[in-house]
Design an enzyme around this catalytic site. Sequence first.
Site, mmCIF file in Angstrom:
data_model
loop_
_atom_site.group_PDB
_atom_site.id
_atom_site.type_symbol
_atom_site.label_atom_id
_atom_site.label_comp_id
_atom_site.label_asym_id
_atom_site.label_seq_id
_atom_site.Cartn_x
_atom_site.Cartn_y
_atom_site.Cartn_z
ATOM 1 N N ASP A 60 -2.322 -0.443 9.668
ATOM 2 C CA ASP A 60 -2.175 -1.376 8.375
ATOM 3 C C ASP A 60 -2.921 -2.546 8.322
ATOM 4 O O ASP A 60 -3.535 -2.750 7.152
ATOM 5 C CB ASP A 60 -0.663 -1.307 7.933
ATOM 6 C CG ASP A 60 -0.215 0.050 7.921
ATOM 7 O OD1 ASP A 60 -0.889 1.039 7.948
ATOM 8 O OD2 ASP A 60 0.969 0.172 7.422
ATOM 9 N N LYS A 113 0.782 -1.380 -0.019
ATOM 10 C CA LYS A 113 -0.097 -0.109 0.066
ATOM 11 C C LYS A 113 1.047 1.222 0.175
ATOM 12 O O LYS A 113 2.184 1.120 0.192
ATOM 13 C CB LYS A 113 -0.873 -0.084 1.244
ATOM 14 C CG LYS A 113 -0.135 -0.086 2.557
ATOM 15 C CD LYS A 113 0.060 1.503 2.934
ATOM 16 C CE LYS A 113 0.836 1.404 4.354
ATOM 17 N NZ LYS A 113 1.514 2.791 4.792
#
Length: 354
Positions: free
Chosen positions: A200, A42
Amino acid sequence: MTENAQRNREAEVNLLAAAREAQWSAAAFMGPNTMKLVSPAKVNLLLAIGARREDGYHDADTIMHALALHDTLYLCAEDISADELAKRTAEGASREDVAVGGPADNLVMTIDLADRTGQDLAVPAADNLAFKAADRLSRAVGRDLPEAIQLRIEKHIPAQGGLGGGSSNAAAVLVGLAKAWGLAADDERVADVARSLGADVAFFLHGGCALLGGVGEVLQRRLETSRRSVVLVKPAEGVCTAEAYKRFDAAPRPVPQDVLVCDLAATRADDVVLANNLAPAAEALLPELPSIREWLAEQAGSESVLLSGSGSATFALVDTFAGASRIATAATAHGWWARPTSLSGLRAAVVPGR
Protein backbone atom coordinates in the site's frame (compact mmCIF):
# COMPACT_ATOMS: atom_id res chain seq x y z
CA MET A 1 -4.55 11.59 45.48
CA THR A 2 -8.27 11.11 46.18
CA GLU A 3 -10.64 9.80 43.51
CA ASN A 4 -12.30 13.22 43.17
CA ALA A 5 -8.93 14.94 42.87
CA GLN A 6 -7.88 12.44 40.20
CA ARG A 7 -11.05 13.10 38.22
CA ASN A 8 -10.53 16.85 38.52
CA ARG A 9 -6.93 16.47 37.33
CA GLU A 10 -8.03 14.40 34.33
CA ALA A 11 -10.71 16.96 33.49
CA GLU A 12 -8.10 19.74 33.67
CA VAL A 13 -5.77 17.84 31.35
CA ASN A 14 -8.63 17.23 28.89
CA LEU A 15 -9.59 20.92 28.93
CA LEU A 16 -5.99 21.96 28.29
CA ALA A 17 -5.75 19.48 25.40
CA ALA A 18 -9.03 20.78 23.93
CA ALA A 19 -7.82 24.38 24.23
CA ARG A 20 -4.55 23.46 22.51
CA GLU A 21 -6.40 21.80 19.65
CA ALA A 22 -8.69 24.80 19.24
CA GLN A 23 -5.69 27.14 18.93
CA TRP A 24 -3.43 24.79 16.96
CA SER A 25 -1.65 26.12 13.89
CA ALA A 26 1.39 24.78 12.09
CA ALA A 27 3.30 28.07 12.25
CA ALA A 28 2.66 28.57 15.98
CA PHE A 29 3.33 25.03 17.16
CA MET A 30 5.87 23.70 14.65
CA GLY A 31 7.55 26.72 13.07
CA PRO A 32 7.44 28.63 9.78
CA ASN A 33 9.27 25.94 7.77
CA THR A 34 6.58 23.32 8.34
CA MET A 35 5.25 21.65 5.21
CA LYS A 36 1.68 20.42 4.80
CA LEU A 37 1.04 16.99 3.28
CA VAL A 38 -2.04 15.22 1.99
CA SER A 39 -2.41 11.51 2.71
CA PRO A 40 -5.39 9.87 0.94
CA ALA A 41 -7.27 6.67 1.71
CA LYS A 42 -7.80 3.93 -0.87
CA VAL A 43 -10.12 1.08 -1.73
CA ASN A 44 -9.36 -2.12 -3.64
CA LEU A 45 -11.62 -2.38 -6.68
CA LEU A 46 -9.98 -5.74 -7.32
CA LEU A 47 -8.12 -7.97 -4.91
CA ALA A 48 -7.16 -11.33 -6.37
CA ILE A 49 -5.04 -13.25 -3.88
CA GLY A 50 -3.08 -16.13 -5.33
CA ALA A 51 -0.87 -18.87 -3.96
CA ARG A 52 1.14 -18.53 -0.79
CA ARG A 53 4.83 -18.25 -1.62
CA GLU A 54 7.83 -19.76 0.15
CA ASP A 55 8.61 -16.36 1.73
CA GLY A 56 5.19 -16.35 3.39
CA TYR A 57 3.69 -13.69 1.14
CA HIS A 58 0.96 -14.29 -1.43
CA ASP A 59 0.95 -13.53 -5.13
CA ALA A 60 -1.63 -10.82 -5.67
CA ASP A 61 -3.19 -8.78 -8.45
CA THR A 62 -4.93 -5.69 -7.18
CA ILE A 63 -6.46 -2.54 -8.55
CA MET A 64 -6.32 0.22 -5.97
CA HIS A 65 -8.07 3.56 -6.26
CA ALA A 66 -7.36 6.60 -4.12
CA LEU A 67 -10.19 8.39 -2.34
CA ALA A 68 -10.87 12.04 -1.64
CA LEU A 69 -11.01 11.11 2.07
CA HIS A 70 -7.58 11.91 3.47
CA ASP A 71 -5.45 12.56 6.52
CA THR A 72 -3.57 15.85 6.78
CA LEU A 73 0.05 15.82 7.95
CA TYR A 74 2.40 18.60 9.02
CA LEU A 75 6.13 17.88 8.94
CA CYS A 76 9.15 19.89 10.03
CA ALA A 77 12.72 18.55 9.83
CA GLU A 78 15.63 20.46 11.31
CA ASP A 79 19.32 19.88 12.00
CA ILE A 80 20.20 20.00 15.70
CA SER A 81 23.37 19.79 17.77
CA ALA A 82 24.65 16.58 19.31
CA ASP A 83 23.86 18.00 22.75
CA GLU A 84 20.31 18.81 21.73
CA LEU A 85 19.90 15.32 20.27
CA ALA A 86 21.05 13.78 23.55
CA LYS A 87 18.67 16.01 25.50
CA ARG A 88 15.66 15.19 23.32
CA THR A 89 16.51 11.49 23.30
CA ALA A 90 16.69 11.42 27.10
CA GLU A 91 13.42 13.35 27.45
CA GLY A 92 11.72 11.06 24.97
CA ALA A 93 12.78 7.80 26.67
CA SER A 94 9.63 7.84 28.82
CA ARG A 95 7.28 9.29 26.20
CA GLU A 96 5.22 7.27 23.73
CA ASP A 97 5.06 10.16 21.26
CA VAL A 98 8.84 10.14 20.69
CA ALA A 99 10.98 7.59 18.82
CA VAL A 100 14.67 7.47 17.97
CA GLY A 101 16.15 6.02 14.78
CA GLY A 102 18.50 6.79 11.91
CA PRO A 103 21.76 5.09 10.93
CA ALA A 104 23.51 6.29 14.12
CA ASP A 105 20.52 6.75 16.45
CA ASN A 106 20.75 10.34 15.28
CA LEU A 107 17.13 10.95 14.33
CA VAL A 108 14.60 11.85 17.00
CA MET A 109 10.97 12.04 15.86
CA THR A 110 7.99 13.39 17.75
CA ILE A 111 4.51 12.40 16.49
CA ASP A 112 1.41 14.35 17.48
CA LEU A 113 -1.56 12.15 16.59
CA ALA A 114 -4.81 14.12 16.43
CA ASP A 115 -7.64 11.62 16.00
CA ARG A 116 -10.65 12.84 14.02
CA THR A 117 -12.23 9.42 13.49
CA GLY A 118 -13.95 9.20 16.85
CA GLN A 119 -12.27 5.86 17.56
CA ASP A 120 -9.73 7.11 20.13
CA LEU A 121 -6.80 6.04 18.00
CA ALA A 122 -3.48 5.92 19.85
CA VAL A 123 -0.26 4.51 18.37
CA PRO A 124 3.17 4.76 20.07
CA ALA A 125 5.57 6.66 17.83
CA ALA A 126 7.98 3.72 17.61
CA ASP A 127 5.18 1.52 16.20
CA ASN A 128 3.88 4.11 13.75
CA LEU A 129 4.59 3.31 10.10
CA ALA A 130 5.31 7.01 9.58
CA PHE A 131 8.30 6.78 11.94
CA LYS A 132 9.48 3.57 10.28
CA ALA A 133 9.38 5.39 6.93
CA ALA A 134 11.56 8.21 8.26
CA ASP A 135 13.95 5.78 9.94
CA ARG A 136 14.43 3.60 6.87
CA LEU A 137 14.81 6.52 4.47
CA SER A 138 17.42 8.16 6.69
CA ARG A 139 19.35 4.88 6.73
CA ALA A 140 18.95 4.40 2.97
CA VAL A 141 20.42 7.81 2.18
CA GLY A 142 23.01 7.71 5.01
CA ARG A 143 21.89 10.78 6.96
CA ASP A 144 24.02 10.44 10.07
CA LEU A 145 23.98 14.02 11.41
CA PRO A 146 21.73 14.85 14.39
CA GLU A 147 18.21 15.67 13.23
CA ALA A 148 14.83 16.32 14.79
CA ILE A 149 11.56 15.67 12.97
CA GLN A 150 8.22 16.93 14.19
CA LEU A 151 5.16 15.27 12.68
CA ARG A 152 1.50 15.98 13.28
CA ILE A 153 -1.06 13.57 11.82
CA GLU A 154 -4.68 14.67 11.71
CA LYS A 155 -6.45 11.33 11.28
CA HIS A 156 -9.67 11.13 9.29
CA ILE A 157 -9.03 7.62 7.96
CA PRO A 158 -9.99 4.96 10.54
CA ALA A 159 -7.48 2.28 11.51
CA GLN A 160 -8.00 -1.41 10.67
CA GLY A 161 -10.37 -0.58 7.86
CA GLY A 162 -8.46 -1.80 4.81
CA LEU A 163 -8.32 1.85 3.70
CA GLY A 164 -4.55 2.20 3.89
CA GLY A 165 -4.39 5.14 6.27
CA GLY A 166 -1.15 4.18 8.02
CA SER A 167 0.49 3.27 4.72
CA SER A 168 -0.59 6.55 3.18
CA ASN A 169 0.86 8.45 6.15
CA ALA A 170 4.16 6.62 5.63
CA ALA A 171 4.18 7.50 1.92
CA ALA A 172 3.46 11.14 2.74
CA VAL A 173 6.40 11.22 5.17
CA LEU A 174 8.66 9.75 2.47
CA VAL A 175 7.53 12.45 0.02
CA GLY A 176 7.94 15.21 2.59
CA LEU A 177 11.38 14.11 3.74
CA ALA A 178 12.55 13.63 0.16
CA LYS A 179 11.73 17.29 -0.43
CA ALA A 180 13.25 18.42 2.88
CA TRP A 181 16.44 16.46 2.20
CA GLY A 182 16.80 17.57 -1.41
CA LEU A 183 16.17 14.17 -2.98
CA ALA A 184 14.90 13.91 -6.54
CA ALA A 185 11.19 13.16 -6.85
CA ASP A 186 12.01 9.91 -8.64
CA ASP A 187 14.88 8.85 -6.36
CA GLU A 188 14.77 5.06 -6.43
CA ARG A 189 15.73 4.88 -2.76
CA VAL A 190 12.39 6.44 -1.85
CA ALA A 191 10.53 3.82 -3.91
CA ASP A 192 12.65 1.02 -2.45
CA VAL A 193 11.83 2.11 1.11
CA ALA A 194 8.15 2.36 0.21
CA ARG A 195 8.12 -1.19 -1.16
CA SER A 196 9.95 -2.46 1.92
CA LEU A 197 7.19 -1.03 4.11
CA GLY A 198 4.35 -2.68 2.20
CA ALA A 199 2.38 -2.79 -1.02
CA ASP A 200 0.00 0.00 0.00
CA VAL A 201 2.88 2.40 0.76
CA ALA A 202 4.27 1.89 -2.74
CA PHE A 203 0.84 2.56 -4.26
CA PHE A 204 0.40 5.89 -2.49
CA LEU A 205 3.53 7.29 -4.11
CA HIS A 206 1.55 7.03 -7.38
CA GLY A 207 -2.05 7.40 -6.19
CA GLY A 208 -4.95 7.68 -8.59
CA CYS A 209 -5.88 4.24 -9.87
CA ALA A 210 -3.33 1.54 -10.57
CA LEU A 211 -2.99 -2.16 -11.28
CA LEU A 212 -0.29 -3.74 -9.13
CA GLY A 213 1.19 -7.24 -9.20
CA GLY A 214 3.86 -9.23 -7.42
CA VAL A 215 2.62 -9.29 -3.83
CA GLY A 216 0.71 -6.09 -4.62
CA GLU A 217 3.71 -3.75 -4.64
CA VAL A 218 4.80 -3.80 -8.33
CA LEU A 219 3.17 -1.13 -10.47
CA GLN A 220 1.92 -2.73 -13.68
CA ARG A 221 0.11 0.24 -15.15
CA ARG A 222 -2.09 3.16 -14.30
CA LEU A 223 -5.80 3.26 -15.10
CA GLU A 224 -7.96 6.25 -15.94
CA THR A 225 -9.36 7.44 -12.64
CA SER A 226 -13.03 7.68 -11.77
CA ARG A 227 -14.90 10.41 -9.91
CA ARG A 228 -17.76 8.22 -8.70
CA SER A 229 -19.14 8.86 -5.25
CA VAL A 230 -18.40 6.34 -2.52
CA VAL A 231 -19.83 5.57 0.88
CA LEU A 232 -17.64 3.82 3.45
CA VAL A 233 -19.11 1.81 6.32
CA LYS A 234 -17.07 0.24 9.10
CA PRO A 235 -17.95 -1.51 12.37
CA ALA A 236 -16.09 -0.66 15.56
CA GLU A 237 -13.94 -3.79 15.36
CA GLY A 238 -11.17 -4.41 12.87
CA VAL A 239 -10.01 -7.59 11.13
CA CYS A 240 -6.63 -9.19 11.81
CA THR A 241 -5.07 -9.39 8.34
CA ALA A 242 -2.83 -12.32 9.28
CA GLU A 243 -5.84 -14.30 10.51
CA ALA A 244 -7.76 -13.49 7.34
CA TYR A 245 -4.93 -14.86 5.21
CA LYS A 246 -4.65 -17.93 7.41
CA ARG A 247 -8.35 -18.66 6.92
CA PHE A 248 -8.01 -17.96 3.19
CA ASP A 249 -5.16 -20.48 2.90
CA ALA A 250 -7.32 -23.12 4.54
CA ALA A 251 -10.01 -22.71 1.86
CA PRO A 252 -8.84 -20.49 -1.03
CA ARG A 253 -11.45 -19.13 -3.41
CA PRO A 254 -10.04 -17.71 -6.65
CA VAL A 255 -11.60 -14.73 -8.36
CA PRO A 256 -13.72 -16.06 -11.27
CA GLN A 257 -11.52 -16.29 -14.35
CA ASP A 258 -13.82 -14.20 -16.57
CA VAL A 259 -13.84 -11.40 -13.99
CA LEU A 260 -10.06 -11.55 -13.58
CA VAL A 261 -9.44 -11.43 -17.34
CA CYS A 262 -11.79 -8.45 -17.68
CA ASP A 263 -10.20 -6.53 -14.82
CA LEU A 264 -6.61 -7.19 -15.82
CA ALA A 265 -7.41 -5.78 -19.26
CA ALA A 266 -9.31 -2.72 -17.97
CA THR A 267 -7.90 0.70 -18.82
CA ARG A 268 -10.48 2.72 -16.87
CA ALA A 269 -11.50 2.41 -13.24
CA ASP A 270 -15.13 2.58 -14.30
CA ASP A 271 -14.69 -0.63 -16.31
CA VAL A 272 -13.44 -2.70 -13.36
CA VAL A 273 -15.77 -5.42 -12.05
CA LEU A 274 -15.56 -5.33 -8.26
CA ALA A 275 -14.00 -8.50 -6.80
CA ASN A 276 -12.20 -9.50 -3.61
CA ASN A 277 -11.49 -13.16 -2.93
CA LEU A 278 -10.13 -12.39 0.55
CA ALA A 279 -13.52 -11.05 1.61
CA PRO A 280 -15.14 -14.41 2.55
CA ALA A 281 -12.26 -15.21 4.92
CA ALA A 282 -12.38 -11.74 6.49
CA GLU A 283 -16.16 -11.81 6.83
CA ALA A 284 -15.97 -15.18 8.58
CA LEU A 285 -13.76 -13.58 11.25
CA LEU A 286 -16.16 -10.72 11.91
CA PRO A 287 -19.82 -11.76 11.53
CA GLU A 288 -20.97 -8.12 11.49
CA LEU A 289 -19.39 -7.68 8.07
CA PRO A 290 -21.91 -9.79 6.10
CA SER A 291 -24.70 -7.78 7.74
CA ILE A 292 -23.09 -4.53 6.59
CA ARG A 293 -22.57 -5.89 3.09
CA GLU A 294 -26.16 -7.05 2.81
CA TRP A 295 -27.46 -3.76 4.17
CA LEU A 296 -25.32 -1.77 1.73
CA ALA A 297 -26.44 -3.99 -1.14
CA GLU A 298 -30.03 -3.01 -0.37
CA GLN A 299 -29.03 0.65 -0.63
CA ALA A 300 -26.74 0.57 -3.66
CA GLY A 301 -27.05 -2.82 -5.39
CA SER A 302 -24.94 -5.90 -4.75
CA GLU A 303 -22.64 -5.34 -7.77
CA SER A 304 -21.57 -1.97 -6.32
CA VAL A 305 -20.56 -3.20 -2.84
CA LEU A 306 -17.23 -4.71 -1.75
CA LEU A 307 -15.03 -5.17 1.28
CA SER A 308 -11.81 -3.14 0.92
CA GLY A 309 -8.72 -5.31 1.36
CA SER A 310 -9.08 -7.46 4.47
CA GLY A 311 -11.54 -4.94 5.93
CA SER A 312 -13.19 -4.03 8.08
CA ALA A 313 -14.48 -1.18 5.89
CA THR A 314 -17.01 -2.04 3.21
CA PHE A 315 -17.63 0.46 0.42
CA ALA A 316 -20.40 1.09 -2.07
CA LEU A 317 -20.13 2.97 -5.36
CA VAL A 318 -23.11 5.27 -5.85
CA ASP A 319 -24.17 7.70 -8.55
CA THR A 320 -24.28 10.92 -6.53
CA PHE A 321 -22.60 12.42 -3.48
CA ALA A 322 -26.04 13.20 -2.10
CA GLY A 323 -26.85 9.50 -2.32
CA ALA A 324 -23.60 8.60 -0.57
CA SER A 325 -24.37 11.11 2.18
CA ARG A 326 -27.86 9.70 2.66
CA ILE A 327 -26.53 6.15 3.02
CA ALA A 328 -23.78 7.30 5.40
CA THR A 329 -26.32 9.02 7.63
CA ALA A 330 -28.46 5.88 7.73
CA ALA A 331 -25.41 3.71 8.49
CA THR A 332 -24.44 5.96 11.38
CA ALA A 333 -27.90 5.42 12.84
CA HIS A 334 -27.04 1.69 12.95
CA GLY A 335 -24.00 2.50 15.12
CA TRP A 336 -21.41 2.09 12.35
CA TRP A 337 -18.68 4.53 11.38
CA ALA A 338 -19.58 5.87 7.95
CA ARG A 339 -18.37 8.59 5.56
CA PRO A 340 -19.40 9.80 2.11
CA THR A 341 -16.46 10.52 -0.20
CA SER A 342 -15.48 9.91 -3.83
CA LEU A 343 -12.87 8.16 -5.94
CA SER A 344 -9.97 10.50 -6.61
CA GLY A 345 -6.70 11.04 -8.43
CA LEU A 346 -4.92 12.00 -5.19
CA ARG A 347 -1.56 10.64 -4.09
CA ALA A 348 0.63 11.29 -1.06
CA ALA A 349 1.95 14.76 -1.76
CA VAL A 350 3.17 18.08 -0.43
CA VAL A 351 0.39 20.67 -0.52
CA PRO A 352 1.59 23.61 -2.67
CA GLY A 353 1.93 27.04 -1.19
CA ARG A 354 3.71 26.18 2.04
